[in-house]
Write an enzyme that holds these catalytic residues in place. Structure first.
Site, mmCIF file in Angstrom:
data_model
loop_
_atom_site.group_PDB
_atom_site.id
_atom_site.type_symbol
_atom_site.label_atom_id
_atom_site.label_comp_id
_atom_site.label_asym_id
_atom_site.label_seq_id
_atom_site.Cartn_x
_atom_site.Cartn_y
_atom_site.Cartn_z
ATOM 1 N N PRO A 8 0.794 -1.220 0.000
ATOM 2 C CA PRO A 8 0.000 0.000 0.000
ATOM 3 C C PRO A 8 0.830 1.276 0.000
ATOM 4 O O PRO A 8 1.852 1.372 0.672
ATOM 5 C CB PRO A 8 -0.837 -0.105 1.277
ATOM 6 C CG PRO A 8 -0.234 -1.168 2.096
ATOM 7 C CD PRO A 8 0.527 -2.056 1.173
ATOM 8 N N ASN A 9 0.362 2.202 -0.792
ATOM 9 C CA ASN A 9 0.874 3.573 -0.890
ATOM 10 C C ASN A 9 2.212 3.710 -1.590
ATOM 11 O O ASN A 9 2.673 4.832 -1.804
ATOM 12 C CB ASN A 9 0.923 4.239 0.493
ATOM 13 C CG ASN A 9 -0.452 4.337 1.109
ATOM 14 O OD1 ASN A 9 -1.393 4.793 0.477
ATOM 15 N ND2 ASN A 9 -0.585 3.865 2.344
ATOM 16 N N ARG A 46 3.565 11.399 -1.656
ATOM 17 C CA ARG A 46 3.447 11.308 -0.197
ATOM 18 C C ARG A 46 4.770 11.577 0.508
ATOM 19 O O ARG A 46 5.813 11.128 0.060
ATOM 20 C CB ARG A 46 2.908 9.933 0.209
ATOM 21 C CG ARG A 46 3.871 8.789 -0.083
ATOM 22 C CD ARG A 46 3.304 7.428 0.234
ATOM 23 N NE ARG A 46 3.246 7.179 1.659
ATOM 24 C CZ ARG A 46 3.707 6.094 2.260
ATOM 25 N NH1 ARG A 46 4.267 5.142 1.542
ATOM 26 N NH2 ARG A 46 3.613 5.938 3.542
ATOM 27 N N TYR A 56 10.237 9.771 1.727
ATOM 28 C CA TYR A 56 10.304 8.834 0.599
ATOM 29 C C TYR A 56 10.927 9.419 -0.667
ATOM 30 O O TYR A 56 11.090 8.714 -1.648
ATOM 31 C CB TYR A 56 8.902 8.303 0.285
ATOM 32 C CG TYR A 56 8.308 7.553 1.447
ATOM 33 C CD1 TYR A 56 8.761 6.288 1.796
ATOM 34 C CD2 TYR A 56 7.306 8.126 2.234
ATOM 35 C CE1 TYR A 56 8.239 5.600 2.876
ATOM 36 C CE2 TYR A 56 6.778 7.446 3.317
ATOM 37 C CZ TYR A 56 7.252 6.187 3.637
ATOM 38 O OH TYR A 56 6.732 5.520 4.718
ATOM 39 N N ASN A 88 8.231 -5.041 -0.641
ATOM 40 C CA ASN A 88 8.038 -3.915 0.269
ATOM 41 C C ASN A 88 6.568 -3.967 0.656
ATOM 42 O O ASN A 88 5.713 -3.477 -0.083
ATOM 43 C CB ASN A 88 8.385 -2.590 -0.398
ATOM 44 C CG ASN A 88 8.234 -1.415 0.558
ATOM 45 O OD1 ASN A 88 7.582 -1.515 1.587
ATOM 46 N ND2 ASN A 88 8.840 -0.293 0.195
ATOM 47 N N ALA A 106 2.906 -0.638 5.036
ATOM 48 C CA ALA A 106 2.434 -0.714 6.419
ATOM 49 C C ALA A 106 2.060 -2.140 6.837
ATOM 50 O O ALA A 106 2.082 -2.460 8.026
ATOM 51 C CB ALA A 106 1.246 0.220 6.627
ATOM 52 N N GLU A 159 13.045 -8.398 1.987
ATOM 53 C CA GLU A 159 12.150 -7.296 2.344
ATOM 54 C C GLU A 159 12.908 -5.978 2.191
ATOM 55 O O GLU A 159 14.054 -5.874 2.608
ATOM 56 C CB GLU A 159 11.686 -7.485 3.787
ATOM 57 C CG GLU A 159 10.716 -6.424 4.247
ATOM 58 C CD GLU A 159 10.219 -6.705 5.652
ATOM 59 O OE1 GLU A 159 9.452 -7.663 5.842
ATOM 60 O OE2 GLU A 159 10.621 -5.966 6.575
ATOM 61 N N HIS A 165 12.656 -1.622 2.561
ATOM 62 C CA HIS A 165 11.980 -0.405 3.017
ATOM 63 C C HIS A 165 12.808 0.789 2.577
ATOM 64 O O HIS A 165 14.030 0.810 2.777
ATOM 65 C CB HIS A 165 11.788 -0.412 4.533
ATOM 66 C CG HIS A 165 10.893 -1.515 4.967
ATOM 67 N ND1 HIS A 165 9.537 -1.492 4.763
ATOM 68 C CD2 HIS A 165 11.172 -2.705 5.533
ATOM 69 C CE1 HIS A 165 9.014 -2.611 5.203
ATOM 70 N NE2 HIS A 165 9.990 -3.376 5.665
ATOM 71 N N ARG A 215 12.098 5.716 12.855
ATOM 72 C CA ARG A 215 10.778 6.343 12.722
ATOM 73 C C ARG A 215 9.885 5.967 13.900
ATOM 74 O O ARG A 215 10.367 5.558 14.947
ATOM 75 C CB ARG A 215 10.175 5.946 11.375
ATOM 76 C CG ARG A 215 11.038 6.473 10.213
ATOM 77 C CD ARG A 215 10.429 6.270 8.877
ATOM 78 N NE ARG A 215 9.129 6.922 8.782
ATOM 79 C CZ ARG A 215 8.217 6.602 7.879
ATOM 80 N NH1 ARG A 215 8.469 5.641 7.000
ATOM 81 N NH2 ARG A 215 7.063 7.229 7.830
#
Length: 145
Positions: A10-11, A18, A23, A75, A78, A100, A102, A109
């Site tokens: 998502p996103n 965003r 990012y 990735n 969330a 994975e 990110h 964060r």
């Protein structure tokens, strides 16, 4: 290495829109272009898949098994932090190496981002190296062969 599947949750499709301070300003098309160029350099086939739905991501992971995909870069967005369903899908294809990724350093964060439920069933993890993290993960998958 013959085929790498890159899965974005998502996103991720909202890159460049965003939270640019986290990012970056490059958009999703720029990421896909980087991935395609790296695949050409590595001499592998690549498919990039993005979906905001947990079920679609699980379906694509399961489909990868039947397609004999050689490696997965994922990735989960969330979903990384709470999707036991995606975790179980990744665990079920243990014969396929998975890395994975990110874009941001999740460990610097918000506290909820510090825990990944999906990383323990992946071969490795790349965090905080921006969009280049995808390229490093692809290289690592090829080096494993």
């Amino acid at each position: 290495m013959k085929k790498i599947l890159v899965i974005n949750g998502p996103n991720i499709n909202f890159l460049g829109i965003r939270e640019k301070g986290i990012y970056g300003s490059q958009n999703y098309d720029a990421l896909v272009d980087m991935i395609n160029k790296k695949a050409e350099e590595l001499g592998v086939e690549v498919e990039v898949f993005q979906n905001n739905s947990q079920g679609a991501i699980i379906d694509r992971i399961q489909q990868a098994y039947f397609e004999n995909v050689d490696g997965i870069v994922i990735n989960p967005g969330a979903y990384t932090h709470y999707s036991y369903a995606i975790r179980d899908a990744l665990a079920s294809i243990e014969s396929i190496p998975k890395i994975e990724v990110h874009i941001s350093n999740v460990h610097t964060r918000e506290e909820f981002r510090h825990v990944s439920v999906t990383a323990p069933v992946c071969t490795g993890q790349v965090v905080g190296l921006g969009l280049n993290g995808y390229l490093y993960a692809m290289q690592a998958l090829c080096d494993m062969q």
